[in-house]
Write an enzyme that holds these catalytic residues in place. Sequence first.
Site, PDB file in Angstrom:
ATOM      1  N   ASP A 187      -0.391  -2.582   5.046  1.00  0.00           N
ATOM      2  CA  ASP A 187       0.855  -1.587   4.965  1.00  0.00           C
ATOM      3  C   ASP A 187       0.305  -0.433   4.054  1.00  0.00           C
ATOM      4  O   ASP A 187      -0.644  -0.596   3.175  1.00  0.00           O
ATOM      5  CB  ASP A 187       1.993  -2.071   4.188  1.00  0.00           C
ATOM      6  CG  ASP A 187       2.587  -3.374   4.921  1.00  0.00           C
ATOM      7  OD1 ASP A 187       2.259  -3.509   5.921  1.00  0.00           O
ATOM      8  OD2 ASP A 187       3.331  -3.960   3.964  1.00  0.00           O
TER       9      ASP A 187
HETATM   10  N1  URA Z   1       2.135  -8.429   3.656  1.00  0.00           N
HETATM   11  C1  URA Z   1       2.549  -7.235   3.317  1.00  0.00           C
HETATM   12  O1  URA Z   1       3.921  -7.139   2.983  1.00  0.00           O
HETATM   13  N2  URA Z   1       1.967  -6.095   3.387  1.00  0.00           N
HETATM   14  C2  URA Z   1       0.710  -6.093   3.690  1.00  0.00           C
HETATM   15  O2  URA Z   1       0.076  -4.869   3.926  1.00  0.00           O
HETATM   16  C3  URA Z   1       0.058  -7.284   4.353  1.00  0.00           C
HETATM   17  C4  URA Z   1       0.732  -8.520   4.092  1.00  0.00           C
END
Ligand code: URA
Length: 242
Positions: A103
Site C-alpha cells: 500500500d
Molecule cells: N497489508 C496491508 O495492510 N498493507 C500492505 O501493504 C500489505 C499488507
Amino acid sequence: MQRLDRFLSEAGVESRRKIKEVIRAGRVCVNGSTVTAPEQKIDETADTVTLDGETVVKSPCRVVLMMHKPAGCVTAAQDREFKTIMEYLPEQYRKLMPIGRLDKDTEGLLLFTNDGDLAHRLISPKHGIEKTYYAEHLGTVDEADIAAFAEGCVLRDGTVCRPAVLEKLGEGKCLVRVCEGKYHQVRRMLASRGKPVSYLRRIAEGGLRLGALPLGMTRELTDEEIALLESVDFDEKFLRKN
Ligand code: URA
C-alpha cells in the site's frame, strides 16, 4: 558486437562444443545469408540469426530485485496523484514487474522480476508464500486476538481470511505473518480486532529478509536468495481447519 558462436552459446541452442560444428555445417544464417565462420561478428540488437530456419531469440537472464519501498508511493507504473515506485527504480530495472504490492503508506520489502513464472508462483494463493509484517498500532494484542488470527480473521466487511500468525512484541507493537495478499489485509485484520495500525513494514517474504537495505534503495538478489524464494512451499498452518 558479439561473436556468432558466443551469441548462440549464450542463447543456449547447443552445447558450446557443438556450436562451431553447427555453424561450419552451414546451418546458421545472419539476416538471411549463410555464415560458416564462428568468429563472425554480429549485432545482437539488430541482426536476425536463424538456426535451421528458426529465429534464435536470446532470453534475457533472470533478474530478481528487492526494494525497500518508502511510504508515500504507490505500487504502480504511473499515477496521477501520487509518487510511484518507479521513482526509486534505477533506469535499467524499469521493465521489471513488481511481485505483489504494498500500500501507499506501507514500507518494506518489495520484489521485482522479469521471470513471469516466479512472480506467478509467489503471488498465487495456492503456493502462498509467507509474508511477515512489523506493525505499530493502538491497543495491546491479547490471547483472544492471537486465537482469532490463528482461526482466520473475519474482516469488518465479512471477508474471512486464512489463518495467520500474530505475535505480540510489546505495547502497541506486533509481528503478523500471512500467506495471502488481500487489499490492505494486515491493516484490516488488526482493525477488525480494534487495533488500528499507525505504521506497517514488510520485513520478510518466505526466508528472504529485507535486512539493512536503506529506505528507497534496491539491490539484486543473489542466486542463493533466489533459490530460497523458489524453495517456498505451502505451510500447513495457513490452512483453515474447518
Ligand atoms: N497489508 C496491508 O495492510 N498493507 C500492505 O501493504 C500489505 C499488507
